[in-house]
Design a protein around this motif. Structure first.
Motif, mmCIF file in Angstrom:
data_model
loop_
_atom_site.group_PDB
_atom_site.id
_atom_site.type_symbol
_atom_site.label_atom_id
_atom_site.label_comp_id
_atom_site.label_asym_id
_atom_site.label_seq_id
_atom_site.Cartn_x
_atom_site.Cartn_y
_atom_site.Cartn_z
ATOM 1 N N PHE A 53 0.827 -1.208 0.000
ATOM 2 C CA PHE A 53 0.000 0.000 0.000
ATOM 3 C C PHE A 53 0.861 1.258 0.000
ATOM 4 O O PHE A 53 0.577 2.225 -0.727
ATOM 5 C CB PHE A 53 -0.955 0.016 1.203
ATOM 6 C CG PHE A 53 -2.141 -0.875 1.048
ATOM 7 C CD1 PHE A 53 -2.820 -0.990 -0.157
ATOM 8 C CD2 PHE A 53 -2.601 -1.610 2.130
ATOM 9 C CE1 PHE A 53 -3.912 -1.808 -0.288
ATOM 10 C CE2 PHE A 53 -3.699 -2.435 2.004
ATOM 11 C CZ PHE A 53 -4.362 -2.545 0.795
ATOM 12 N N ALA A 54 1.903 1.259 0.828
ATOM 13 C CA ALA A 54 2.771 2.432 0.894
ATOM 14 C C ALA A 54 3.488 2.648 -0.443
ATOM 15 O O ALA A 54 3.594 3.782 -0.934
ATOM 16 C CB ALA A 54 3.790 2.260 2.014
ATOM 17 N N GLY A 55 3.996 1.580 -1.044
ATOM 18 C CA GLY A 55 4.680 1.700 -2.334
ATOM 19 C C GLY A 55 3.742 2.160 -3.434
ATOM 20 O O GLY A 55 4.115 2.972 -4.292
ATOM 21 N N PHE A 56 2.523 1.645 -3.435
ATOM 22 C CA PHE A 56 1.557 2.058 -4.456
ATOM 23 C C PHE A 56 1.187 3.527 -4.287
ATOM 24 O O PHE A 56 1.034 4.255 -5.272
ATOM 25 C CB PHE A 56 0.302 1.179 -4.374
ATOM 26 C CG PHE A 56 -0.647 1.395 -5.495
ATOM 27 C CD1 PHE A 56 -0.388 0.866 -6.758
ATOM 28 C CD2 PHE A 56 -1.797 2.153 -5.320
ATOM 29 C CE1 PHE A 56 -1.252 1.082 -7.798
ATOM 30 C CE2 PHE A 56 -2.661 2.375 -6.357
ATOM 31 C CZ PHE A 56 -2.406 1.835 -7.610
ATOM 32 N N ALA A 57 1.059 3.973 -3.048
ATOM 33 C CA ALA A 57 0.709 5.371 -2.799
ATOM 34 C C ALA A 57 1.840 6.306 -3.205
ATOM 35 O O ALA A 57 1.592 7.431 -3.660
ATOM 36 C CB ALA A 57 0.369 5.573 -1.320
ATOM 37 N N TRP A 58 3.089 5.874 -3.075
ATOM 38 C CA TRP A 58 4.211 6.746 -3.407
ATOM 39 C C TRP A 58 4.485 6.826 -4.905
ATOM 40 O O TRP A 58 4.728 7.894 -5.432
ATOM 41 C CB TRP A 58 5.491 6.276 -2.717
ATOM 42 C CG TRP A 58 5.583 6.683 -1.275
ATOM 43 C CD1 TRP A 58 5.003 7.750 -0.688
ATOM 44 C CD2 TRP A 58 6.304 6.003 -0.264
ATOM 45 N NE1 TRP A 58 5.309 7.783 0.631
ATOM 46 C CE2 TRP A 58 6.130 6.714 0.927
ATOM 47 C CE3 TRP A 58 7.092 4.867 -0.238
ATOM 48 C CZ2 TRP A 58 6.698 6.345 2.116
ATOM 49 C CZ3 TRP A 58 7.651 4.485 0.950
ATOM 50 C CH2 TRP A 58 7.460 5.219 2.117
ATOM 51 N N ASP A 59 4.500 5.651 -5.580
ATOM 52 C CA ASP A 59 4.964 5.711 -6.963
ATOM 53 C C ASP A 59 4.265 4.748 -7.900
ATOM 54 O O ASP A 59 4.625 4.675 -9.074
ATOM 55 C CB ASP A 59 6.476 5.463 -7.003
ATOM 56 C CG ASP A 59 7.113 5.874 -8.317
ATOM 57 O OD1 ASP A 59 6.648 6.865 -8.918
ATOM 58 O OD2 ASP A 59 8.052 5.180 -8.737
ATOM 59 N N GLY A 60 3.341 3.959 -7.471
ATOM 60 C CA GLY A 60 2.620 3.079 -8.379
ATOM 61 C C GLY A 60 2.906 1.605 -8.157
ATOM 62 O O GLY A 60 3.500 1.194 -7.154
ATOM 63 N N PRO A 61 2.519 0.779 -9.134
ATOM 64 C CA PRO A 61 2.572 -0.668 -8.963
ATOM 65 C C PRO A 61 3.989 -1.237 -8.809
ATOM 66 O O PRO A 61 4.195 -2.180 -8.045
ATOM 67 C CB PRO A 61 1.918 -1.232 -10.209
ATOM 68 C CG PRO A 61 1.458 -0.093 -11.022
ATOM 69 C CD PRO A 61 1.875 1.160 -10.373
ATOM 70 N N PHE A 62 4.969 -0.706 -9.534
ATOM 71 C CA PHE A 62 6.319 -1.254 -9.434
ATOM 72 C C PHE A 62 6.880 -1.085 -8.020
ATOM 73 O O PHE A 62 7.421 -2.020 -7.444
ATOM 74 C CB PHE A 62 7.255 -0.582 -10.452
ATOM 75 C CG PHE A 62 8.668 -1.080 -10.348
ATOM 76 C CD1 PHE A 62 9.010 -2.348 -10.811
ATOM 77 C CD2 PHE A 62 9.651 -0.306 -9.750
ATOM 78 C CE1 PHE A 62 10.301 -2.822 -10.701
ATOM 79 C CE2 PHE A 62 10.950 -0.772 -9.625
ATOM 80 C CZ PHE A 62 11.279 -2.032 -10.108
ATOM 81 N N LEU A 63 6.754 0.096 -7.470
ATOM 82 C CA LEU A 63 7.243 0.325 -6.105
ATOM 83 C C LEU A 63 6.403 -0.452 -5.078
ATOM 84 O O LEU A 63 6.927 -0.879 -4.051
ATOM 85 C CB LEU A 63 7.242 1.822 -5.776
ATOM 86 C CG LEU A 63 7.947 2.215 -4.479
ATOM 87 C CD1 LEU A 63 9.411 1.767 -4.503
ATOM 88 C CD2 LEU A 63 7.861 3.697 -4.236
ATOM 89 N N ALA A 64 5.121 -0.671 -5.368
ATOM 90 C CA ALA A 64 4.279 -1.457 -4.461
ATOM 91 C C ALA A 64 4.809 -2.881 -4.351
ATOM 92 O O ALA A 64 4.937 -3.427 -3.246
ATOM 93 C CB ALA A 64 2.829 -1.469 -4.953
ATOM 94 N N VAL A 65 5.146 -3.506 -5.471
ATOM 95 C CA VAL A 65 5.676 -4.865 -5.459
ATOM 96 C C VAL A 65 7.040 -4.894 -4.780
ATOM 97 O O VAL A 65 7.338 -5.779 -3.971
ATOM 98 C CB VAL A 65 5.755 -5.432 -6.894
ATOM 99 C CG1 VAL A 65 6.505 -6.751 -6.927
ATOM 100 C CG2 VAL A 65 4.365 -5.593 -7.472
ATOM 101 N N THR A 66 7.879 -3.916 -5.085
ATOM 102 C CA THR A 66 9.214 -3.859 -4.492
ATOM 103 C C THR A 66 9.133 -3.700 -2.971
ATOM 104 O O THR A 66 9.825 -4.405 -2.226
ATOM 105 C CB THR A 66 10.012 -2.689 -5.092
ATOM 106 O OG1 THR A 66 10.035 -2.825 -6.519
ATOM 107 C CG2 THR A 66 11.419 -2.648 -4.557
ATOM 108 N N CYS A 67 8.313 -2.797 -2.513
ATOM 109 C CA CYS A 67 8.170 -2.583 -1.057
ATOM 110 C C CYS A 67 7.565 -3.810 -0.379
ATOM 111 O O CYS A 67 7.995 -4.193 0.713
ATOM 112 C CB CYS A 67 7.299 -1.365 -0.778
ATOM 113 S SG CYS A 67 8.121 0.199 -1.105
ATOM 114 N N ALA A 68 6.575 -4.436 -0.998
ATOM 115 C CA ALA A 68 5.947 -5.624 -0.408
ATOM 116 C C ALA A 68 6.967 -6.747 -0.271
ATOM 117 O O ALA A 68 7.042 -7.401 0.783
ATOM 118 C CB ALA A 68 4.764 -6.075 -1.260
ATOM 119 N N LEU A 69 7.778 -6.968 -1.323
ATOM 120 C CA LEU A 69 8.771 -8.042 -1.262
ATOM 121 C C LEU A 69 9.869 -7.746 -0.244
ATOM 122 O O LEU A 69 10.277 -8.632 0.511
ATOM 123 C CB LEU A 69 9.376 -8.286 -2.646
ATOM 124 C CG LEU A 69 8.437 -8.932 -3.670
ATOM 125 C CD1 LEU A 69 9.125 -9.025 -5.027
ATOM 126 C CD2 LEU A 69 7.998 -10.300 -3.196
#
Length: 164
Positions: free
Chosen positions: A26-42
């Motif tokens: 959620f934090a990654g998606f809010a900051w920069d979109g789907p790519f950062l969301a996956v990166t932050c989640a992993l």
């Protein structure tokens, strides 16, 4: 449902890992979109997994110590309660309400033996043994005022139960 410390630890670790990974997504998606969301989640999920694996041994040790302490206290409480009952039964056989000849001497000896055996049981704290010895001494001495000794024993048992 298995409630062993290992299974509880595994379920707790899995729950925290998933929660942290979702929060990272959620934090990654809010900051920069789907790519950062996956990166932050992993990255957050992997970090949480690593932390849970490293802390698991300590968590299980702590749970097992708590279980051991609870079992020891429960055993001591049970033995102390049984000891109070046996000493009270012995007192009733020594001082029966219906006269001195109302209780058979064999029964009196059996109750005395049971009371002394429970007083000597493993796991009883020292202060309870002392109070029990005082009560048994008053009963064996045919002291009519055994009530205060029994009350002292019950107070010692209650004090132990409260953890003082």
């Amino acid at each position: 449902m298995d409630t062993t410390p290992e299974q509880m630890s595994s379920r707790t670790a899995a729950g925290w890992t998933i929660a942290i990974a979702v929060l990272g997504a959620f934090a990654g998606f809010a900051w920069d979109g789907p790519f950062l969301a996956v990166t932050c989640a992993l990255s957050l999920g992997g970090g949480a997994t690593l932390a849970m694996v490293l802390s698991r041994r300590q968590m299980i040790t702590t749970i097992r110590e708590g279980q051991g302490k609870a079992a020891a206290l429960g055993y001591a409480d049970g033995i102390a309660d049984m000891m109070v009952l046996e000493i009270s039964a012995y007192r009733a056989s020594v001082f029966p309400l219906s006269g001195p000849d109302a209780v058979d001497p064999a029964e009196r000896r059996a109750r005395r033996k049971a009371a002394y055996q429970l007083t000597a049981a493993e796991g009883l704290p020292h202060h309870i043994r002392e109070a029990a010895a005082g009560a048994l001494e008053a009963i064996d001495g045919r002291d009519r005022d055994t009530q205060s000794a029994i009350e002292d024993l019950m107070k010692a048992v209650q004090k132990q139960r409260r953890g003082m």
